[in-house]
Design a protein around this motif. Structure first.
Motif, PDB file in Angstrom:
ATOM      1  N   ASN C  15       0.813  -1.210   0.000  1.00 44.03           N
ATOM      2  CA  ASN C  15       0.000   0.000   0.000  1.00 44.03           C
ATOM      3  C   ASN C  15       0.852   1.269   0.000  1.00 44.03           C
ATOM      4  OD1 ASN C  15      -2.734  -0.984  -0.008  1.00 44.03           O
ATOM      5  ND2 ASN C  15      -2.327  -1.788   2.055  1.00 44.03           N
ATOM      6  N   THR C  16       1.908   1.258   0.787  1.00 43.43           N
ATOM      7  CA  THR C  16       2.770   2.432   0.848  1.00 43.43           C
ATOM      8  C   THR C  16       3.398   2.690  -0.520  1.00 43.43           C
ATOM      9  OG1 THR C  16       3.271   1.927   3.151  1.00 43.43           O
ATOM     10  CG2 THR C  16       4.751   3.447   2.031  1.00 43.43           C
ATOM     11  N   VAL C 120       1.607   4.695   5.397  1.00 41.75           N
ATOM     12  CA  VAL C 120       0.293   4.056   5.353  1.00 41.75           C
ATOM     13  C   VAL C 120       0.148   3.118   6.546  1.00 41.75           C
ATOM     14  CG1 VAL C 120      -1.260   2.561   4.027  1.00 41.75           C
ATOM     15  CG2 VAL C 120       0.233   4.177   2.833  1.00 41.75           C
ATOM     16  N   GLY C 155      -4.766   1.854   5.148  1.00 45.81           N
ATOM     17  CA  GLY C 155      -4.868   0.625   4.392  1.00 45.81           C
ATOM     18  C   GLY C 155      -4.232  -0.509   5.158  1.00 45.81           C
ATOM     19  N   GLY C 159      -3.710  -3.510  -1.437  1.00 48.13           N
ATOM     20  CA  GLY C 159      -4.507  -2.718  -2.360  1.00 48.13           C
ATOM     21  C   GLY C 159      -5.522  -1.793  -1.705  1.00 48.13           C
ATOM     22  N   ILE C 161      -5.269   0.779  -0.036  1.00 45.18           N
ATOM     23  CA  ILE C 161      -4.981   2.213  -0.117  1.00 45.18           C
ATOM     24  C   ILE C 161      -5.732   2.868  -1.279  1.00 45.18           C
ATOM     25  CG2 ILE C 161      -2.923   1.945  -1.587  1.00 45.18           C
ATOM     26  CD1 ILE C 161      -3.425   4.532   1.222  1.00 45.18           C
TER      27      ILE C 161
END
Lengths: 182, 182, 182, 182
Positions: C15-16, C120, C155, C159, C161
């Motif tokens: 996510n990050t 994130v 997140g 995915g 995010i």
């Protein structure tokens, strides 16, 4: 060395006052109880043509006492995780003093001082009082005032602060530090 | 869904207002300009025998409008790295309402709401506005109010916020979120 | 203008990374995945007679890539409300570089850069990611590095995010800002 | 009552250790010097089909000692305004233990403990150590661990902490508190 305490509380001999008095024991200090003065909230007139105009209240006499001190202790009960509205109204007015032609050295004078924060609250003040500590970090940084330290104490009902041994001991330590500076 | 904005600023159409109005565009909202009301600072009488007594000012009518809303937007210029004194005085009075027998469900009602913070300052608000964000975190946590989010904008002279594209865009996003909730 | 991303995550395409890649879309960047390098934790030898000695690992090659960039993006998943251990180990080693006679201008070089933080997390990152934001405030202040801004996204599962529209939009805004600077 | 100290420093008898030992004087404690163990950084496999797999290092033996204690003292030098990378790597691995079928009561066990943070830094730790204090606030909150308190001390060169009378005194107070609990 001159010390002034700016008290933001509304209750006489409240917990914040008890803790703070421990910190200034046997010292000559100027105690400013904001509650006893009429201080209007600021009206932001920085961007008007005329700028700020004189307000007929007690603010100027109070800020002049603040400016005479070398050490400032901001002592406030923690109301809703911040300084009291009384104290905030007083601080807000500094924006006016920054443009006051009668006090042109305000910023420079504040720079030369050392500031302390003493605050007492009932809801985990060691953690939930930190936004207040951080706020004063930025305030002092603005001027270049030295942040001498802070004492956060826990207490709700009258006198409860006396049972917060850690806070009382920190106030004693601050007392020793201040005595050395005198 | 009802939205109320609690405005803490003192300048009409100031930067905070511009940013906030972007966030509530095309929505029906109750705008509370605290500056227009007479709201006394709190006097802490929690520990007196008689407790708080009624204050003859506009506070009660304002808190009742706050309680009618489902979404609260606290919109304040950043004065000295915190909310304005106007807003702080208003918030401080909540301690009285917590013990007001005419509003016994105050805490429970606040719990059901979602709160937002919108604040504009001139000195690195994305960083130096964080103590204010953290303070509201504790305030909302106290009640169980959901912290919907916050928007920190940069601006000093009138209208400058319009040039802070990031803040304006965040306000637009908030607007979209609020519209979906209506 | 050269951009380097220092990635602290351990999951490929996490996510990050997704959020960060949005921020540097269509830009030429140097991606440093710390996980791919062998970087020892620091051993504090500042106060020994011999001082630090060379460590036979990948740190020096990585710090040299960092130093070549004008813009640094520190992109980390929020692990336990802070940067990942991978990233912390890397940052800790800066203490050694500060005394590295082969890189005598380290502090000065860092001063000329602009730093961003992208992080994130799964547990209220807009609030609980703030200690990380504040930590980088102090880190950048130490060097005089300009704090360009930060993006906190929410997140957890892969995915997720992409559903944090606000964070994705902030990354787009950052992308526009970076493109203007190129 | 069992006390364990999790030491994150790398220097034997460093300032953090001196301050912490003052806090546990005359008490029986389990000292865990993380530096002496081989603890891999976490690899985030939460979202893979297989999940985490066993790592062949010293982590499990260390976390088991942590779990045996009722009081946990996280004692770390302040490196770059946060806990050391050694300590962060250890904490990061908790994500794995949360899913470790051999330690199914991890979260519940952590909840029953009281945690303290002791940290020493050279750059205004009372202010710039606060992000670390806030980070542990979130960590402890995650588990429901009680945040017993924190001691921030100032010191850089070996032994300097002994001159930070306020920190040493706070450690003495903590010592008294811990002795009462035994």
């Amino acid at each position: 060395m001159k010390i002034a305490i700016v008290y933001g509380g509304t209750r006489a001999h409240g917990n914040t006052e008890m803790l703070t008095e421990q910190a200034v024991k046997d010292l000559h200090v100027d105690r400013i109880f904001l509650k006893e003065y009429r201080i209007q909230p600021i009206e932001d007139l920085r961007h008007t043509e005329e700028g700020f105009h004189d307000i007929d209240d007690d603010y100027n006499s109070v800020i002049d006492r603040v400016l005479e001190a070398d050490v400032l202790v901001f002592a406030t009960p923690i109301y809703w995780y911040g300084m009291s509205g009384f104290m905030k109204n007083f601080v807000d007015r500094w924006s006016q003093t920054l443009r006051d032609s009668n006090r042109p050295r305000f910023r420079e004078q504040m720079k030369g001082k050392t500031g302390y924060v003493i605050a007492v609250g009932g809801d985990q003040p060691l953690l939930k009082g930190l936004p207040l500590v951080l706020q004063f970090q930025h305030i002092f940084e603005f001027f270049g005032t030295q942040y001498g330290g802070y004492v956060l104490g826990e207490g709700n009902r009258p006198g409860a602060i006396l049972e917060d041994r850690e806070a009382m001991r920190k106030a004693e330590l601050l007392n020793a530090v201040l005595k050395e500076r005198v």
